[in-house]
Design a protein around this motif. Sequence first.
Motif, short mmCIF file in Angstrom:
data_model
loop_
_atom_site.label_atom_id
_atom_site.label_comp_id
_atom_site.label_asym_id
_atom_site.label_seq_id
_atom_site.Cartn_x
_atom_site.Cartn_y
_atom_site.Cartn_z
N UNK A 1 -7.83 4.06 1.75
CA UNK A 1 -6.82 3.10 2.17
C UNK A 1 -7.42 1.70 2.26
N UNK A 2 -8.64 1.61 2.72
CA UNK A 2 -9.27 0.30 2.86
C UNK A 2 -9.48 -0.35 1.51
N UNK B 1 -5.21 -5.39 -2.68
CA UNK B 1 -3.92 -6.05 -2.48
C UNK B 1 -4.09 -7.42 -1.83
N UNK B 2 -5.01 -7.51 -0.90
CA UNK B 2 -5.28 -8.81 -0.26
C UNK B 2 -5.81 -9.81 -1.29
N UNK C 1 0.84 -1.20 0.00
CA UNK C 1 0.00 0.00 0.00
C UNK C 1 0.88 1.25 0.00
N UNK C 2 1.99 1.22 0.74
CA UNK C 2 2.92 2.34 0.74
C UNK C 2 3.65 2.45 -0.60
N UNK C 3 4.09 1.30 -1.12
CA UNK C 3 4.86 1.29 -2.36
C UNK C 3 4.06 1.83 -3.54
N UNK C 4 2.74 1.57 -3.55
CA UNK C 4 1.92 1.93 -4.70
C UNK C 4 0.99 3.12 -4.43
N UNK D 1 -7.42 4.42 -10.01
CA UNK D 1 -8.43 3.48 -9.51
C UNK D 1 -8.98 3.88 -8.14
N UNK D 2 -8.11 4.37 -7.27
CA UNK D 2 -8.51 4.59 -5.87
C UNK D 2 -8.43 6.04 -5.42
N UNK D 3 -7.88 6.91 -6.26
CA UNK D 3 -7.68 8.28 -5.84
C UNK D 3 -6.34 8.41 -5.13
#
Length: 212
Positions: free
Chosen positions: A44-45, A51-52, A21-24, A33-35
């Motif tokens: 973040x969720x 990713x999960x 999540x930090x890397x991308x 896709x997520x803002x």
Amino acid sequence: MTGVIRDLRPSNKAAFVAVMAEAFAHDPLFVAAFGDDDGSPGNRKEIEVFLSFLLDMTRIIGGMQRGLFVDGKLAGCSLVEPPAGNHVAQACRTLASVLRFLPVAIRLPWRTTVLLNGYMKATRAAAPHLPHHYLALVGVLPERQGQGLGRRLVEDAFEQSKWHKRSKGLALDTENAGNATLYRRWGFEMRETVDIGGVTAYCMFRPSGERS
């Protein structure tokens, strides 16, 4: 600094999601896709849910989940899909992906689901029509970037393709033009560039037998 690359364990799942999540957070596809990652819980969720899903799917299809640990802490990760099997095996793999993605799609905005599906279809269509490994995801913590860790993970994935009896090489996609330049230096060739929802993906391939 060396660090150790090994298979991720189930107990590493939370660390994998946090690291990637930090890397991308500012990757063009993830931003589209997520803002932009402004730290809001909802945004973040959604990233963590996706990713999960990617981690779980790699396990389901028999791929590799690799982590690079520095001083005992996860600093980077990669997900590598194996070569496609026969038609029956590929159909089962596709069905498993669809079934696993359904509950994920429900939790994501419709526009996000459409964009991610379009990206996956377009980039996979640009890959070689021969058995190969696919580097679905590779990333390193921002504070660890520029230390050669990303290349180590890419080379680790390539080694798997090189010694596989059917694989003809390693394919990958990046939305970062600077990364595409690096991959060229590492032996990858540009196959195609595709545009999905305003995001340009550079689809690349490194044939097995190539050594750095």
